[in-house]
Design a protein around this motif. Structure first.
Motif, PDB file in Angstrom:
ATOM      1  N   PHE A  43       0.758  -1.177   0.126  1.00 31.23           N
ATOM      2  CA  PHE A  43      -0.039  -0.203  -0.071  1.00 31.23           C
ATOM      3  C   PHE A  43       0.917   1.282   0.028  1.00 31.23           C
ATOM      4  O   PHE A  43       0.539   2.152  -0.744  1.00 31.23           O
ATOM      5  CB  PHE A  43      -0.965   0.181   1.197  1.00 31.23           C
ATOM      6  N   GLY A  44       1.971   1.190   0.568  1.00 31.40           N
ATOM      7  CA  GLY A  44       2.763   2.320   0.771  1.00 31.40           C
ATOM      8  C   GLY A  44       3.819   2.652  -0.709  1.00 31.40           C
ATOM      9  O   GLY A  44       3.963   3.831  -0.879  1.00 31.40           O
ATOM     10  N   THR A  45       4.139   1.804  -1.194  1.00 35.35           N
ATOM     11  CA  THR A  45       4.958   1.961  -2.422  1.00 35.35           C
ATOM     12  C   THR A  45       4.766   1.079  -3.795  1.00 35.35           C
ATOM     13  O   THR A  45       4.764   1.627  -4.847  1.00 35.35           O
ATOM     14  CB  THR A  45       6.250   1.757  -2.112  1.00 35.35           C
ATOM     15  N   ILE A  46       4.623  -0.233  -3.519  1.00 37.22           N
ATOM     16  CA  ILE A  46       4.461  -1.078  -4.888  1.00 37.22           C
ATOM     17  C   ILE A  46       3.295  -0.713  -5.578  1.00 37.22           C
ATOM     18  O   ILE A  46       3.225  -0.636  -6.811  1.00 37.22           O
ATOM     19  CB  ILE A  46       4.367  -2.525  -4.262  1.00 37.22           C
ATOM     20  N   ARG A  47       2.175  -0.477  -5.060  1.00 38.62           N
ATOM     21  CA  ARG A  47       1.158  -0.056  -5.829  1.00 38.62           C
ATOM     22  C   ARG A  47       1.236   1.229  -6.691  1.00 38.62           C
ATOM     23  O   ARG A  47       0.737   1.330  -7.813  1.00 38.62           O
ATOM     24  CB  ARG A  47      -0.269   0.178  -4.826  1.00 38.62           C
TER      25      ARG A  47
END
Length: 360
Positions: A43-47
């Motif tokens: 939720f913080g970076t990969i998306r």
């Protein structure tokens, strides 16, 4: 104006520029492979990486294996963590045909940028970096030279490929600001080589772990993306709650309850407050069941895709080999340009020819 607030105020204009001309941007992002990737990473970076890749932004993802030892004494399990991360990237939607996935240690020319970059910053500037300061306070031991220079390593990661877009959270914004400073000082001293990268600060809040603290591998409060449904259930059931059957969202007073509500809310697209009202006075066991169902439903497709990729022998090695080759070609070209601008291009650089040994 606070630096973070000022940066946030520029985000609508930056997003408009990205959408209008995504091919003008080259994004560098990544993480240290210190453990398995978890929901906080997703939720913080990969998306966000997948979103920008889909828009057409050229994307580079570094698995910063050398940087694992900035704050620990061993590199054990790093190889396994790198491979597991690549599988999660693929399952989440990163496409190796559009995204260059590489390992820090495989790109020697990248690390050669550290010497000129280190000459452009002072010790005081490095010691003011929030990551360096927090590590020094937390470790209780002497600050290593590697940790002190960690922000310069990150600048080299960004600038070796002339990255001009770096998605960050509030905590990492100072790293991008120092990278901009290094690029500007190099350009002023030696001639223009590097862009001054823009920080892309997203609306994603800090992702709480199951105990209410920030989700972190080191806290043991995270749900790894590679967990099975049973492992996920066991991890959630171990979360400490309290005896009050009435479920309320109170991060300060009831961190375990709040962590479970936040996790379930992220996975369902709801809010912690709405879920708390829905459960009412049914107790923490019902909350845990809800969180288990929410997480397992959310990760079901990711797990299925991950299993398909994991079943392909040699796939991860092929992706890393291709990514490392491309990163090396770019780093070599950048280093050549740096040497030229610094007046250090003394001769054509070719593979050395070893002298033959005299007969007899």
């Amino acid at each position: 104006m606070d630096s973070f607030v000022a940066t946030r105020s520029r985000m609508p204009a930056l997003e408009e520029r990205i959408r209008a001309n995504p091919s003008a941007f080259r994004m560098l992002t990544g993480e240290r492979p210190t453990g398995l990737l978890h929901l906080g990473h997703y939720f913080g970076t990969i998306r966000e990486r997948v979103r920008l890749q889909s828009l057409g932004v050229e994307t580079f993802v570094v698995l910063a294996d050398y940087q694992v030892i900035t704050d620990r004494d061993t590199a054990a399990s790093v190889g396994d963590n790198v491979r597991e991360a690549v599988l999660d990237y693929l399952a989440a939607g990163l496409d190796p045909d559009r995204t260059t996935i590489f390992t820090h240690s495989a790109v020697p020319a990248l690390n050669q940028l550290l010497l000129p970059f280190l000459s452009l910053v002072s010790e005081a500037e490095l010691r003011r970096n929030p990551t360096v300061k927090s590590e020094q306070l937390a470790s209780g031991r002497a600050l290593s030279a590697l940790m002190l220079t960690y922000p310069v390593h990150q600048a080299a990661d960004i600038l070796f490929c002339k990255g001009n877009l770096v998605p960050v959270g509030k905590d990492n914004l100072p790293h991008v600001e120092l990278t901009r400073t290094i690029a500007r000082r190099f350009n002023d001293r030696y001639g223009v080589v590097f862009p001054e990268p823009d920080a892309l600060v997203t609306d994603t809040p800090e992702i709480p772990g199951l105990d209410g603290r920030k989700m972190s591998k080191s806290y043991g409060n995270a749900i790894a993306l590679s967990m099975s449904p049973g492992e996920t259930a066991a991890t959630i059931r171990r979360t400490r709650t309290d005896n009050d059957r009435r479920i309320t969202f109170d991060p300060e007073g009831r961190p375990g309850i709040a962590g479970l509500l936040s996790t379930a809310a992220l996975c369902t697209g709801s809010t912690p407050e709405a879920l708390a009202d829905e459960i009412g006075d049914k107790g923490s066991s019902v909350l845990k069941d809800l969180a288990i169902e929410a997480v397992n439903a959310f990760l079901a497709d990711h797990r299925a895709r991950r299993s398909e990729f994991a079943a392909q022998p040699g796939l991860v090695d092929e992706i890393l080999t291709a990514g490392n080759l491309r990163a090396n070609a770019i780093a070599d070209a950048t280093l050549d340009e740096v040497r030229d601008h610094m007046g250090m291009a003394y001769a054509n650089r070719q593979e050395p020819v070893l002298p033959t040994r005299p007969a007899g």
